[in-house]
Design an enzyme around this catalytic site. Structure first.
Site, PDB file in Angstrom:
ATOM      1  N   HIS A   1       0.766  -1.281  -0.040  1.00 41.63           N
ATOM      2  CA  HIS A   1       0.144  -0.138   0.113  1.00 41.63           C
ATOM      3  C   HIS A   1       0.837   1.360  -0.122  1.00 41.63           C
ATOM      4  O   HIS A   1       0.576   2.125  -0.822  1.00 41.63           O
ATOM      5  CB  HIS A   1      -0.903   0.072   1.449  1.00 41.63           C
ATOM      6  CG  HIS A   1      -1.738  -1.102   1.376  1.00 41.63           C
ATOM      7  ND1 HIS A   1      -1.982  -1.982   2.408  1.00 41.63           N
ATOM      8  CD2 HIS A   1      -2.717  -1.437   0.568  1.00 41.63           C
ATOM      9  CE1 HIS A   1      -3.094  -2.610   2.422  1.00 41.63           C
ATOM     10  NE2 HIS A   1      -3.707  -2.349   1.188  1.00 41.63           N
TER      11      HIS A   1
ATOM     12  N   ARG B   1      -1.878  -5.846  -8.514  1.00 46.76           N
ATOM     13  CA  ARG B   1      -0.663  -6.824  -8.146  1.00 46.76           C
ATOM     14  C   ARG B   1      -0.803  -7.736  -9.358  1.00 46.76           C
ATOM     15  O   ARG B   1      -0.468  -7.497 -10.471  1.00 46.76           O
ATOM     16  CB  ARG B   1      -0.954  -7.682  -6.867  1.00 46.76           C
ATOM     17  CG  ARG B   1      -0.600  -6.775  -5.688  1.00 46.76           C
ATOM     18  CD  ARG B   1      -1.201  -7.174  -4.401  1.00 46.76           C
ATOM     19  NE  ARG B   1      -2.759  -7.244  -4.332  1.00 46.76           N
ATOM     20  CZ  ARG B   1      -3.784  -7.230  -3.316  1.00 46.76           C
ATOM     21  NH1 ARG B   1      -3.033  -7.661  -2.234  1.00 46.76           N
ATOM     22  NH2 ARG B   1      -4.833  -7.074  -3.520  1.00 46.76           N
TER      23      ARG B   1
ATOM     24  N   SER C   1      -2.700  -7.665   3.022  1.00 46.78           N
ATOM     25  CA  SER C   1      -3.245  -7.559   4.151  1.00 46.78           C
ATOM     26  C   SER C   1      -3.455  -8.645   4.859  1.00 46.78           C
ATOM     27  O   SER C   1      -3.037  -9.261   6.060  1.00 46.78           O
ATOM     28  CB  SER C   1      -4.337  -6.652   4.673  1.00 46.78           C
ATOM     29  OG  SER C   1      -3.810  -5.311   4.098  1.00 46.78           O
TER      30      SER C   1
ATOM     31  N   LYS D   1     -16.133  -7.547   7.308  1.00 45.46           N
ATOM     32  CA  LYS D   1     -14.830  -8.034   7.039  1.00 45.46           C
ATOM     33  C   LYS D   1     -14.230  -8.437   8.227  1.00 45.46           C
ATOM     34  O   LYS D   1     -13.071  -8.950   8.263  1.00 45.46           O
ATOM     35  CB  LYS D   1     -13.745  -7.211   6.258  1.00 45.46           C
ATOM     36  CG  LYS D   1     -14.216  -7.254   4.777  1.00 45.46           C
ATOM     37  CD  LYS D   1     -12.798  -6.681   4.119  1.00 45.46           C
ATOM     38  CE  LYS D   1     -12.853  -6.466   2.509  1.00 45.46           C
ATOM     39  NZ  LYS D   1     -11.675  -6.126   1.819  1.00 45.46           N
TER      40      LYS D   1
HETATM   41  P1  ADP Z   1      -9.680  -3.817  -0.284  1.00 39.42           P
HETATM   42  O1  ADP Z   1     -10.254  -4.701   0.725  1.00 39.42           O
HETATM   43  O2  ADP Z   1     -10.638  -2.443  -0.762  1.00 39.42           O
HETATM   44  O3  ADP Z   1      -9.233  -4.625  -1.714  1.00 39.42           O
HETATM   45  P2  ADP Z   1      -7.025  -3.260   0.256  1.00 39.42           P
HETATM   46  O4  ADP Z   1      -6.547  -2.669   1.529  1.00 39.42           O
HETATM   47  O5  ADP Z   1      -6.792  -4.693   0.420  1.00 39.42           O
HETATM   48  O6  ADP Z   1      -8.528  -2.883   0.256  1.00 39.42           O
HETATM   49  O7  ADP Z   1      -6.441  -2.753  -0.938  1.00 39.42           O
HETATM   50  C1  ADP Z   1      -6.609  -1.453  -1.155  1.00 39.42           C
HETATM   51  C2  ADP Z   1      -6.129  -1.256  -2.730  1.00 39.42           C
HETATM   52  O8  ADP Z   1      -4.511  -1.269  -2.626  1.00 39.42           O
HETATM   53  C3  ADP Z   1      -6.381  -1.968  -3.631  1.00 39.42           C
HETATM   54  O9  ADP Z   1      -6.487  -1.517  -4.829  1.00 39.42           O
HETATM   55  C4  ADP Z   1      -5.586  -3.161  -3.757  1.00 39.42           C
HETATM   56  O10 ADP Z   1      -5.425  -3.841  -4.982  1.00 39.42           O
HETATM   57  C5  ADP Z   1      -4.220  -2.313  -3.413  1.00 39.42           C
HETATM   58  N1  ADP Z   1      -3.120  -3.314  -2.819  1.00 39.42           N
HETATM   59  C6  ADP Z   1      -3.190  -4.085  -1.856  1.00 39.42           C
HETATM   60  N2  ADP Z   1      -2.178  -4.623  -1.766  1.00 39.42           N
HETATM   61  C7  ADP Z   1      -1.116  -4.207  -2.659  1.00 39.42           C
HETATM   62  C8  ADP Z   1       0.049  -4.616  -2.966  1.00 39.42           C
HETATM   63  N3  ADP Z   1       1.051  -5.510  -2.215  1.00 39.42           N
HETATM   64  N4  ADP Z   1       0.663  -3.617  -4.099  1.00 39.42           N
HETATM   65  C9  ADP Z   1      -0.036  -2.987  -4.794  1.00 39.42           C
HETATM   66  N5  ADP Z   1      -1.115  -2.603  -4.526  1.00 39.42           N
HETATM   67  C10 ADP Z   1      -1.940  -3.328  -3.408  1.00 39.42           C
END
Ligand code: ADP
Length: 159
Positions: free
Chosen positions: A17, A90, A128, A41
């Site tokens: 992130h 990703r 996460s 969630k």
């Molecule tokens: P959600 O549960 O809404 O997907 P996340 O916190 O998991 O929220 O992800 C928020 C954003 O960050 C999404 O666009 C997700 O694809 C991106 N994201 C999560 N992990 C990574 C990573 N390792 N590299 C790049 N983008 C990421």
């Protein structure tokens, strides 16, 4: 002034992130990082805890504001004056979901567009949920999250 909006659950914020936020902040004059409540969630960290951690991690990036949201993303963008939603990509497995979400948002409001940043290879496997799972089994998460987040995770699992 170009304003972006990066929504997510951030349970917890990871280095993946952080990479998207840092690069995103250089593309926009202002970038909102929006933490969604997502009670369904059943998050590890409360929304207050997630916000505190994100603020701490991002304290040196001046054009960022951390907000929370429990309304539709496009509606929140309009309220805040953001023209673009920022998302991270990703592997191809993200594509289907993001494609559907982008078109859904566009259907609700075509004023707000979505832009994507491709993750760096070293974060392409990072999520996460994998961090939470690793921590739950006593693994070392220090390579995957900022130091303050590691500390908070250790505290949750009373290491
Ligand atoms: P959600 O549960 O809404 O997907 P996340 O916190 O998991 O929220 O992800 C928020 C954003 O960050 C999404 O666009 C997700 O694809 C991106 N994201 C999560 N992990 C990574 C990573 N390792 N590299 C790049 N983008 C990421």
């Amino acid at each position: 002034m170009k304003t972006g909006y990066y929504p997510g659950t951030f349970d917890p914020i990871t280095n993946g992130h952080l990479d998207i936020i840092t690069r995103g902040a250089s593309l926009f004059d202002k970038l909102y990082v929006s933490v969604s409540c997502n009670p369904e969630k059943n998050p590890l960290f409360t929304i207050e805890e997630r916000v505190i951690l994100i603020k701490e991690v991002l304290k040196d990036i001046k054009n960022i504001e951390v907000v929370t949201s429990d309304i539709l993303t496009v509606e929140h963008c309009k309220i805040l004056g953001a023209s673009h939603i920022l998302r991270g990509l990703r592997a191809v497995t993200d594509y289907d979901y993001e494609f559907q979400l982008t078109n859904f948002n566009r259907e609700i409001s075509d004023e707000i567009d979505t832009v994507f940043l491709m993750t760096q290879g070293k974060y392409s496997f990072l999520s996460s949920s994998s961090v939470r799972e690793l921590a739950q089994f006593g693994g070392d998460v220090s390579k995957f999250v900022p130091a303050v987040v590691k500390k908070a995770i250790d505290k949750k699992y009373k290491k």
